[in-house]
Enzyme design. Sequence first.
Site, PDB file in Angstrom:
ATOM      1  N   GLY A  22     -61.229 -15.134   6.617  1.00  0.00           N
ATOM      2  CA  GLY A  22     -61.278 -16.405   7.333  1.00  0.00           C
ATOM      3  C   GLY A  22     -60.243 -16.500   8.431  1.00  0.00           C
ATOM      4  O   GLY A  22     -59.621 -17.546   8.624  1.00  0.00           O
ATOM      5  N   ALA A  23     -60.081 -15.419   9.194  1.00  0.00           N
ATOM      6  CA  ALA A  23     -58.950 -15.317  10.119  1.00  0.00           C
ATOM      7  C   ALA A  23     -59.293 -15.651  11.561  1.00  0.00           C
ATOM      8  O   ALA A  23     -58.478 -15.410  12.456  1.00  0.00           O
ATOM      9  CB  ALA A  23     -58.359 -13.909  10.046  1.00  0.00           C
ATOM     10  N   ASN A  24     -60.457 -16.220  11.800  1.00  0.00           N
ATOM     11  CA  ASN A  24     -60.803 -16.530  13.194  1.00  0.00           C
ATOM     12  C   ASN A  24     -60.317 -17.913  13.619  1.00  0.00           C
ATOM     13  O   ASN A  24     -60.364 -18.263  14.795  1.00  0.00           O
ATOM     14  CB  ASN A  24     -62.313 -16.430  13.415  1.00  0.00           C
ATOM     15  CG  ASN A  24     -63.081 -17.417  12.564  1.00  0.00           C
ATOM     16  OD1 ASN A  24     -63.150 -17.250  11.349  1.00  0.00           O
ATOM     17  ND2 ASN A  24     -63.656 -18.452  13.170  1.00  0.00           N
ATOM     18  N   THR A  25     -59.825 -18.707  12.658  1.00  0.00           N
ATOM     19  CA  THR A  25     -59.373 -20.050  12.994  1.00  0.00           C
ATOM     20  C   THR A  25     -58.342 -20.518  11.979  1.00  0.00           C
ATOM     21  O   THR A  25     -58.175 -19.908  10.916  1.00  0.00           O
ATOM     22  CB  THR A  25     -60.569 -21.036  13.016  1.00  0.00           C
ATOM     23  OG1 THR A  25     -60.140 -22.301  13.530  1.00  0.00           O
ATOM     24  CG2 THR A  25     -61.140 -21.231  11.631  1.00  0.00           C
ATOM     25  N   GLY A  26     -57.628 -21.601  12.299  1.00  0.00           N
ATOM     26  CA  GLY A  26     -56.763 -22.278  11.353  1.00  0.00           C
ATOM     27  C   GLY A  26     -55.681 -21.428  10.736  1.00  0.00           C
ATOM     28  O   GLY A  26     -55.016 -20.624  11.398  1.00  0.00           O
ATOM     29  N   GLY A  28     -55.829 -18.924   8.608  1.00  0.00           N
ATOM     30  CA  GLY A  28     -56.062 -17.487   8.634  1.00  0.00           C
ATOM     31  C   GLY A  28     -55.711 -16.887   9.979  1.00  0.00           C
ATOM     32  O   GLY A  28     -55.142 -15.791  10.048  1.00  0.00           O
ATOM     33  N   SER A 146     -54.332 -24.707  -3.202  1.00  0.00           N
ATOM     34  CA  SER A 146     -54.197 -26.023  -2.581  1.00  0.00           C
ATOM     35  C   SER A 146     -53.600 -26.989  -3.590  1.00  0.00           C
ATOM     36  O   SER A 146     -53.736 -26.803  -4.812  1.00  0.00           O
ATOM     37  CB  SER A 146     -55.582 -26.530  -2.153  1.00  0.00           C
ATOM     38  OG  SER A 146     -55.570 -27.909  -1.864  1.00  0.00           O
ATOM     39  N   TYR A 172     -64.088 -28.815  -5.641  1.00  0.00           N
ATOM     40  CA  TYR A 172     -63.019 -28.194  -4.860  1.00  0.00           C
ATOM     41  C   TYR A 172     -61.795 -27.958  -5.741  1.00  0.00           C
ATOM     42  O   TYR A 172     -61.196 -26.875  -5.716  1.00  0.00           O
ATOM     43  CB  TYR A 172     -62.643 -29.078  -3.670  1.00  0.00           C
ATOM     44  CG  TYR A 172     -61.545 -28.499  -2.806  1.00  0.00           C
ATOM     45  CD1 TYR A 172     -61.775 -27.376  -2.031  1.00  0.00           C
ATOM     46  CD2 TYR A 172     -60.288 -29.082  -2.779  1.00  0.00           C
ATOM     47  CE1 TYR A 172     -60.767 -26.837  -1.238  1.00  0.00           C
ATOM     48  CE2 TYR A 172     -59.272 -28.554  -1.991  1.00  0.00           C
ATOM     49  CZ  TYR A 172     -59.519 -27.433  -1.221  1.00  0.00           C
ATOM     50  OH  TYR A 172     -58.511 -26.898  -0.446  1.00  0.00           O
TER      51      TYR A 172
END
Length: 315
Positions: A22-26, A28, A146, A172
């Site tokens: 998940g490293a394309n945003t935020g 990550g 989280s 969640y």
Amino acid sequence: MSEKWTTSNIPDQHGRVAVVTGANTGLGYETAKALAGHGASVVLAVRDVRKGEQAAARMTGDVSVQALDLTSLDSVQAAAAALRSRFDRIDLLINNAGVMYTPKRTTRDGFELQFGTNHLGHFALTGLLLDLMLPVPGSRVVTVSSTGHRIRAAIHFDDLHGERSYSRVAAYGQSKLANLMFTYELQRRLAAHGTTAALAAHPGLSGTELARNTPAALRLPLTWLAPLITQTPAMGALPTLRAATDPAALGGQYYGPGGRREVMGHPRLVTSSPQSYEAAVQQRLWAVSEDLTGVRFPVVRSGQNPIPSGPAAAM
């Protein structure tokens, strides 16, 4: 070491291979960017390759992209095979990707979306890559949890996929509790090997796209409060980066923001909920996860090495 740990504390990462989901945003993206900036060869493991390539272009260093859809075990298998063909070692596996508060949906394999993505996808990926990590001294698996692991959270073995009753908040919480239980059980199994460690981290409240599925009743109040109660993704990534790179960090530890209620601040050791340390539940979740994913790990549980239920010294 100063409590105000920042990216300037990251040791030289040249020669290390890091895989960040998940490293394309935020979070990550910030995690991968910092690791690459300190010399690591970083793989952005992402669902959308085009977005991954755009993210890689904004980073400095040795950065590549690998397709990975955690909602599909076939995709997880394919990604692991591709990584194994490219690398003979992995130093860091950062299990960062996730979904939050989604409406009732399932993965391609029929798992509840949040549990399937946040826990089972990462469980399978870790198991398929772990033998590339075990020979590497100082290698680490860092899984992002989280504070939501405390909210309406339990492992509902009788209804893991919310088929009888579904709450997006409770689902969640279950997935984030599972992230921690997986980390602690994995560390217990890794302890005998002495090379690879498993740690966890959480970002506090960070301004990322993860909250886009927040229930409507909460969305407007959070929009108004966000500037006061959230921190940047770069700050939110610091606990993960510390767990991944601090030479003093130990297997089984959990890092989060050091401010009040762990909402904001520089990273420090924190404590997860009492139920997250229940070894019998961890072991049962492990067995269920193996059955659901079909992935068996190259490590087995040996003895009852305790996982500390509080912040162990790492300074």
